[in-house]
Motif scaffolding. Structure first.
Motif, short mmCIF file in Angstrom:
data_model
loop_
_atom_site.label_atom_id
_atom_site.label_comp_id
_atom_site.label_asym_id
_atom_site.label_seq_id
_atom_site.Cartn_x
_atom_site.Cartn_y
_atom_site.Cartn_z
N ILE A 254 -4.92 6.07 0.63
CA ILE A 254 -5.80 5.60 1.92
C ILE A 254 -6.25 6.90 2.84
O ILE A 254 -5.08 7.33 3.26
N THR A 255 -7.42 7.19 2.60
CA THR A 255 -7.69 8.34 3.49
C THR A 255 -9.05 8.37 3.92
O THR A 255 -9.96 7.35 3.81
N HIS A 256 -9.65 9.59 4.45
CA HIS A 256 -10.83 9.54 4.75
C HIS A 256 -11.67 10.73 4.06
O HIS A 256 -11.07 11.73 3.85
N LEU A 257 -12.81 10.62 3.76
CA LEU A 257 -13.68 11.89 3.23
C LEU A 257 -13.76 13.04 4.07
O LEU A 257 -13.71 12.85 5.24
N GLU B 125 -3.40 -3.40 9.27
CA GLU B 125 -3.14 -1.93 9.51
C GLU B 125 -3.75 -1.06 8.26
O GLU B 125 -3.78 -1.49 7.11
N ARG B 126 -4.11 0.19 8.54
CA ARG B 126 -4.62 1.06 7.46
C ARG B 126 -3.79 2.21 7.48
O ARG B 126 -4.10 3.07 8.48
N ILE B 127 -2.65 2.66 6.87
CA ILE B 127 -2.07 3.65 7.09
C ILE B 127 -2.45 4.83 6.20
O ILE B 127 -2.61 4.68 4.81
N PHE C 297 -1.15 1.39 -4.18
CA PHE C 297 -1.81 1.65 -5.23
C PHE C 297 -2.45 3.14 -5.06
O PHE C 297 -2.79 3.71 -6.07
N ASN C 298 -3.24 3.55 -4.07
CA ASN C 298 -3.85 4.85 -3.83
C ASN C 298 -3.67 5.38 -2.43
O ASN C 298 -3.09 4.94 -1.75
#
Lengths: 314, 245
Positions: free
Chosen positions: B203-206, B192-194, B200-201
């Motif tokens: 998690i996103t998209h540019l 999973e990528r929430i 830690f940081n």
């Protein structure tokens, strides 16, 4: 299975930002305009096969004019999407022919050039009073035979120009949804939808029989295109990546509303309005169907372009 | 000669030394990465484990990026490296659509595609890639996979049955191998990528690809303007957003 039990639950806790949508609205307009540009040529040729020229008085300049405008929009949006637009010339100076982008750019450029020649001849003949005594205009008016020779070549080229985008998508190994065999058919049907819908809007001077035929093409194209979408969405065998991609249009998905609005506007509504317009012989209903189909087609293309790019690749 | 790369995930401790070395060696701009190390947490507290997966270009033998590139900016070198000539790149992003590993980025300073080249410039001079040199536990192994006596070939032989590549179903024949990787490490659909702040940081998209301060009109005007290459624009933007100078 992985995420269903605690022991195998796996979560990314540190990573860099991933690229979002790379090919966005500019590419959607590019594909949509190209569908119009090639669609009017293909649907126009079908109409010429079925009906007499006299039933479509302005055919010889109207078809190339619409195609010319749409193709230039398509080429403009191709150019502005490049991060290095001036280097577009490298496609011709350093071509790499395994790339569908290269092959497509070459064919589309030739296609646009030939359509431009047809447009100039068509306008000169269609408006004989304009520049009546100009030598060049006279010569162009006398080039009807060249127009007739170019017509089959342009029709032949309209097919690869329509379809090459599906091959670019097939070469996009990272986006499995685009690699479906149906993509080629969908691209062709999109050209029929866009071509028929545009001609319905600009064929005021054409006979009722021709308009009825255009409406039938629209009904045929939206029906088959819709069936393919539904088949892909609900019934077909899909790779796990394509299945995960389609989650974005499932109920509650990021693009769910846009997808279903596209299906209603682009396919369901034009189908019923098209039938109604033929049955009641109401041209205004056919025009509403045409506008609806063009809007829906844009929205559907946009969803199909964007959703595979939302899936993380690593 | 066919150069290949192997990462032993049993050894990797997620120090990100390779990531930093790559950034420095190749002057990779802010918001871009040729090599990155992804952290993955498995299980539920207290039965948890953490793994680290370095991700870079796989230098495929049958590279989709090379095939789709309309101007041959992406090309094969004789030693198997998939190299990129960003002087020729037109910035169409076709390669970014084609790479199944998400290894290609749009350089925000040059507005051209770029990626890991296995440090081709260092290899040409007889040096090892920067990430290999920086790794404190020798988890990165680089060498000629056609030479049976090379360290990498010996390593693959010693761990046969436990050597994997990412997405073998794509038929790209990657020349980048992993030892000790599991499905959850190597298959993006298996974890999973929430979005949002995680452990830690963020998690996103540019938000943009390429130069964020370089719109469509700017791309046409770029040849007539000087272009700074020192990440200053990013730093100014950062300050502006925070309201300070």
């Amino acid at each position: 299975m992985q995420e269903t039990i605690n022991a195998t639950q796996s979560l990314v806790t540190l990573d860099v930002a991933l690229p979002g949508i790379i090919w966005g609205g500019i590419i959607t307009i590019n594909m949509w305009a190209k569908s119009i540009g090639t669609g009017v040529i293909i649907v126009g040729a079908y109409l010429l096969f079925r009906h007499k020229k006299e039933q479509m008085p302005n055919y010889r300049w109207l078809i190339p004019l619409i195609a010319f405008i749409a193709l230039n929009v398509f080429l403009l949006f191709t150019l502005i999407d490049l991060h290095q637009p001036y280097r577009m010339i490298n496609i011709f100076l350093h071509p790499h022919f395994t790339s569908a982008i290269t092959v497509g750019a070459w064919i589309a450029s030739l296609f646009t050039l030939l359509v431009s020649v047809m447009l100039i001849i068509g306008l000169a003949s269609g408006f004989p009073d304009v520049l009546r005594h100009n030598g060049v205009a006279k010569k162009l008016r006398g080039s009807e035979s060249l127009y007739d020779k170019l017509s089959p070549i342009v029709l032949f080229l309209a097919f690869p120009v329509t379809l090459y985008t599906a091959i670019i998508m097939a070469e996009s190994s990272a986006r499995e949804l685009w690699q479906a065999p149906t993509e080629l058919t969908q691209m062709f049907l999109a050209a029929l939808i866009a071509g028929a819908a545009t001609l319905l809007l600009f064929s005021a001077k054409w006979s009722d029989a021709v308009k009825k035929d255009i409406t039938l093409v629209l009904i045929f194209a939206v029906t088959f295109s819709f069936l393919i979408y539904m088949g892909e969405y609900f019934f077909s065998f899909k790779s796990s990546e394509a299945e995960a991609t389609l989650a974005y249009i499932h109920l509650g998905g990021t693009y769910s509303i846009q997808f279903w609005v596209a299906m209603i506007l682009g396919y369901i509504l034009p189908f019923f309005l098209g039938i109604l317009s033929i049955k009641e012989n109401t041209k205004s209903v056919a025009k509403v169907a045409a506008v609806s189909a063009l809007i829906g087609l844009y929205l559907a293309k946009d969803v199909w372009l964007k959703i595979p790019q939302l899936l993380p690749l690593s | 000669m066919k150069l290949g790369f192997l990462v032993d995930l049993h050894l990797c401790m997620g120090c990100k030394g390779c990531e930093v070395a790559c950034k420095v060696e190749n002057e990779v701009p802010l918001s871009s990465w040729r090599l990155r190390v992804k952290y993955l947490d498995r299980g539920v507290f207290p039965d948890t484990s953490r793994s680290f997966t370095p991700l870079r270009c796989n230098h495929c033998e049958n590279a989709p990026c090379e095939r789709i590139c309309p101007v041959s900016a992406l090309h094969y070198l004789d030693n198997g490296i998939v190299n990129i000539d960003n002087e020729r790149c037109i910035g169409c992003a076709g390669c970014m659509m084609a790479c199944p590993y998400g290894a290609i980025y749009m350089d925000p300073e040059t507005n051209t595609a770029d990626k890991c080249t296995y440090c081709a410039h260092r290899v040409e001079g007889g040096l090892l890639p920067a990430c290999v040199v920086a790794c404190p536990v020798e988890a990165n192994i680089f060498g000629d996979i056609e030479d049976d006596t090379s360290h990498i070939s010996q390593y693959i032989m010693a761990h046969k049955g436990n050597v994997q590549v990412r997405k073998p179903e794509k038929h790209t024949n990657p020349k980048h191998y992993y030892v000790g990787g599991g499905t959850s490490s190597l298959d993006p659909l298996a974890h999973e990528r929430i979005e949002g702040y995680g452990l830690f940081n963020n998690i996103t998209h540019l938000k943009t690809n390429g130069d964020p301060h370089h719109g469509i009109i700017d791309r046409f005007l770029a040849p007539f303007k000087s272009h700074e290459k020192d990440n200053k624009s990013f730093m100014q933007s950062d300050k502006t957003e925070k309201g300070g100078h």
